[in-house]
Design a protein around this motif. Structure first.
Motif, PDB file in Angstrom:
ATOM      1  N   ALA B  85       0.823  -1.220   0.000  1.00 51.74           N
ATOM      2  CA  ALA B  85       0.000   0.000   0.000  1.00 51.74           C
ATOM      3  C   ALA B  85       0.850   1.260   0.000  1.00 51.74           C
ATOM      4  O   ALA B  85       0.629   2.176   0.791  1.00 51.74           O
ATOM      5  CB  ALA B  85      -0.968  -0.008   1.197  1.00 51.74           C
ATOM      6  N   ILE B  86       1.832   1.315  -0.881  1.00 52.24           N
ATOM      7  CA  ILE B  86       2.643   2.526  -1.025  1.00 52.24           C
ATOM      8  C   ILE B  86       1.838   3.521  -1.866  1.00 52.24           C
ATOM      9  O   ILE B  86       1.327   3.168  -2.924  1.00 52.24           O
ATOM     10  CB  ILE B  86       3.968   2.196  -1.743  1.00 52.24           C
ATOM     11  N   PHE B  87       1.725   4.770  -1.392  1.00 53.14           N
ATOM     12  CA  PHE B  87       0.941   5.768  -2.127  1.00 53.14           C
ATOM     13  C   PHE B  87       1.641   6.096  -3.444  1.00 53.14           C
ATOM     14  O   PHE B  87       2.744   6.649  -3.447  1.00 53.14           O
ATOM     15  CB  PHE B  87       0.756   7.034  -1.288  1.00 53.14           C
ATOM     16  N   PRO B  88       1.001   5.785  -4.575  1.00 54.80           N
ATOM     17  CA  PRO B  88       1.709   5.919  -5.861  1.00 54.80           C
ATOM     18  C   PRO B  88       1.922   7.366  -6.289  1.00 54.80           C
ATOM     19  O   PRO B  88       2.760   7.622  -7.135  1.00 54.80           O
ATOM     20  CB  PRO B  88       0.800   5.185  -6.845  1.00 54.80           C
ATOM     21  N   HIS B  89       1.164   8.296  -5.697  1.00 53.08           N
ATOM     22  CA  HIS B  89       1.280   9.688  -6.130  1.00 53.08           C
ATOM     23  C   HIS B  89       2.280  10.461  -5.289  1.00 53.08           C
ATOM     24  O   HIS B  89       2.369  11.677  -5.400  1.00 53.08           O
ATOM     25  CB  HIS B  89      -0.087  10.363  -6.090  1.00 53.08           C
ATOM     26  N   MET B  90       3.024   9.754  -4.446  1.00 54.11           N
ATOM     27  CA  MET B  90       3.952  10.452  -3.559  1.00 54.11           C
ATOM     28  C   MET B  90       5.369   9.904  -3.723  1.00 54.11           C
ATOM     29  O   MET B  90       5.551   8.766  -4.152  1.00 54.11           O
ATOM     30  CB  MET B  90       3.528  10.254  -2.101  1.00 54.11           C
TER      31      MET B  90
END
Lengths: 296, 358
Positions: B85-90
């Motif tokens: 669940a790594i935030f892809p937009h960051m």
């Protein structure tokens, strides 16, 4: 050596097959898109001398378009109305898309999307006339509101002006906005939202920091899909817009069909297309940051 | 005093009984594992601790405080998700610093904390990278740093290594262990990989069908399984049919054995006799059997060569199925072939008699 020749032959074969496949769509794209566009572009540099078409290249039409304030006003009004339509449509479409994506059981989602597209089963013109019936002086809305005693006099700001154009177009384009936003929301990995909660954010901040940025590709797509065709719409403003709701496309139509001045109409069309293209590119440039990560 | 205590927890999804009367306590600084096959309820249990699922009945306490009705964002737990669940937009740094928004640290202090967290997981200088440009192992490290930076009382890990390849997994196993000792935070790991659980954990709860079948440190789990299901799940065990009356056991292919009390699990009658591969030895020419051991004659039916060792499937005379025997491949020792005769030495004190499954 033989291998190379064979590979070369195969690539050639595949290239040929590719050309065969695209030739039909390519043909009608050239016939129906490129050819008319080129014609418009060329026309805009010609001029109309009463009944004869003067084919010497000139910038006369553009000079007139930029010096006559009416055209600028019509264009800016078109952009204003299209902007309002886009804003209203996208803002109203987002909650609908969010609801369908997050709160409808997976097996019922396609039913919901199907229901959302139902307004499209009716003709575009019929829908505009229905809005006239709803918004008119003695229309459904006014008589209902008067009937329940909410208003004394019929409301007049809802038909034959820019407001009516915004309401009608926003309704017409709602599914176009809902679908891309829905797709973007569907693509969000739900564990990302759990991760945000786990890292201490409440539901609202999770939406602001994770859901909304990841939905931006859908929002941008919805914005473009609604904005670009609405700037050039002319049926709705003609039917419900009244004198102050007319837009640039009505003027282009008038130039072509009533004033018999196709070169002037063509110049206005080129200016309108260029303006919309520049605005779309600016929007894409401004939102590139979100498009990159979220689109994955 | 235990840090986490779970008392009489049940969880129902409609008719489905996902957790059945779970009771367990996890101590401060412990590396605790929930082990079981898929669908056994281990992830559900982890999610009730994290606050993503509420319990149908029972009590969950962390540090003595009841967690019933407390949402995930207010619990002193952080989680490493199976998908990371790594935030892809960051960026990496934005991901790691995600949970620091409400902290009282200044911007510079936050940046320092993010740097330290990245250093701890071996991702020095990765802060500016885009999250979607990371490999699986790197994502896992970012997920760890992002959770540990908040100094939770408990770190929850949901099958964190299952998406990694074997080499990477082994490396991360020892690294997680080292990290846990270093930060002193209680880790609760969910895994279906018994080897991983044995390697990493201080204690393991083995779960089947929403129930805890056994809760013990790894050596007890391996040597004293509570029932046949646990014995089958942990390590390799061959089962031969047998019959037990009191302490006397008759095993097909092995003969009569007198059992000590701790070799007896469950009721008497028709039993399953469990043998671990390492409790048996194939006798080569140069070897003599220990006096306490016994020898049975058999034939090699199949074998698997691992380099450092060979696993033989040996059919003992009179046994209905082969037993698995592991042999180290010492220098000069031959590797037997299919069909070779083999003398199998076995230790009567090492077998276990499992009564009919209750």
């Amino acid at each position: 050596m033989i291998d190379q020749i064979e590979t070369g032959a195969r690539v050639n074969q595949e290239a040929k097959r590719g050309w065969v496949l695209v030739s039909v769509p390519l043909f009608y794209t050239i016939l129906l898109m490129a050819a008319p566009l080129t014609a418009i572009f060329v026309f805009s540099f010609w001029s109309q001398d009463f009944l004869t078409l003067d084919t010497t290249m000139t910038l006369k039409n553009y000079r007139e378009a930029f010096s006559e304030p009416l055209y600028a006003e019509l264009l800016s009004r078109s952009i204003g109305i299209a902007g309002a339509v886009t804003l209203v449509t996208v803002v109203l479409a987002f909650p609908v898309a969010y609801f369908v994506s997050f709160h409808v059981a997976p097996e019922r989602k396609s039913l919901w999307l199907f229901l959302i597209t139902i307004p499209f089963w009716t003709s575009y013109l019929l829908r505009i006339f229905l809005w006239k019936v709803i918004l008119g002086f003695n229309g459904v809305l006014n008589t209902s509101l008067q009937g329940i005693g909410f208003i004394e006099e019929p409301l007049t700001f809802i038909l034959y002006n820019a407001n009516a154009v915004v309401i009608t177009l926003a309704h017409a384009f709602a599914p176009f906005a809902i679908l891309p936003i829905f797709v973007a929301l569907e693509k969000i990995d739900r564990s990302l939202l759990e991760a945000a909660r786990d890292l201490g954010e409440n539901a609202v901040m999770t939406f602001v920091r994770v859901t909304l940025p990841l939905a931006m590709p859908g929002v941008v797509a919805a914005t473009l899909i609604v904005f670009i065709p609405t700037v050039g719409d002319y049926v709705t403003p003609r039917l419900v817009g009244g004198p102050n709701g007319l837009m640039i496309a009505n003027m282009i139509q008038t130039q072509f069909l009533r004033l018999n001045n196709a070169p002037m109409g063509a110049a206005l069309a080129v200016i309108a297309m260029t303006t919309v293209t520049v605005m779309a590119l600016l929007l894409l440039a401004a939102t590139r940051k979100w498009m990159r990560g979220g689109g994955r | 005093m235990s840090l986490i205590s779970i008392e009489n927890v049940h969880k129902h999804y409609g008719d489905y009984h996902a957790l059945r009367d779970i009771n367990l306590e996890v101590g401060q600084g412990e590396f605790f594992s929930l082990l079981g096959p898929s669908g056994c309820g281990k992830t559900t249990l982890l999610r009730t601790i994290a606050g993503f699922e509420d319990v149908s009945s029972g009590q969950v306490r962390i540090g003595g405080a009841s967690m019933i009705g407390v949402p995930a964002n207010q619990r002193p737990t952080n989680m490493v998700f199976q998908s990371y669940a790594i935030f892809p937009h960051m960026s990496v740094a934005e991901n790691v610093g995600f949970g620091l928004r409400k902290s009282s640290l200044s911007g510079a202090e936050k940046a320092t904390a993010v740097g330290e967290a990245l250093e701890m997981v071996g991702l020095n200088g990765f802060g500016a990278r885009a999250a979607h440009a990371l490999s699986g192992g790197q994502r896992q490290r970012v997920a760890l740093a992002r959770a540990l930076i908040l100094k939770p009382k408990v770190l929850l890990l949901d099958e964190p290594l299952s998406a990694l390849d074997k080499k990477m997994r082994e490396q991360m196993q020892s690294e997680l262990r080292r990290l846990q000792r270093q930060v002193g935070i209680t880790f609760i790991l969910v895994t279906h990989d018994q080897e991983e659980a044995l390697i990493m954990s201080d204690r393991i709860a083995v779960m089947f069908d929403g129930k805890i079948a056994q809760l013990d440190p790894p050596p007890q789990l391996y040597t004293r399984p509570a029932n046949r299901q646990v014995a089958e799940f942990i390590g390799v065990m061959t089962f031969l049919p047998g019959n037990r009356r009191a302490d006397t056991l008759e095993v097909a292919g092995l003969g009569h054995v007198t059992l000590s009390p701790d070799q007896i699990i469950g009721a008497e009658g028709d039993v399953r006799v469990g043998l671990r591969p390492e409790s048996m030895t194939i006798l080569f020419d140069d070897m003599a059997a220990e006096p306490s051991n016994r020898v049975a004659q058999g034939t090699v039916e199949d074998l698997a060569y691992y380099g450092d060792m060979t696993m033989y499937e040996v059919r003992l005379a009179g046994a209905p199925r082969p037993v698995t025997v592991s042999m180290r491949n010492l220098p000069g020792r031959p590797v037997l072939a299919r069909g070779d005769a083999a003398r199998v030495v076995w230790d009567p004190a090492a077998l276990m008699a499992f009564g009919p499954v209750d």
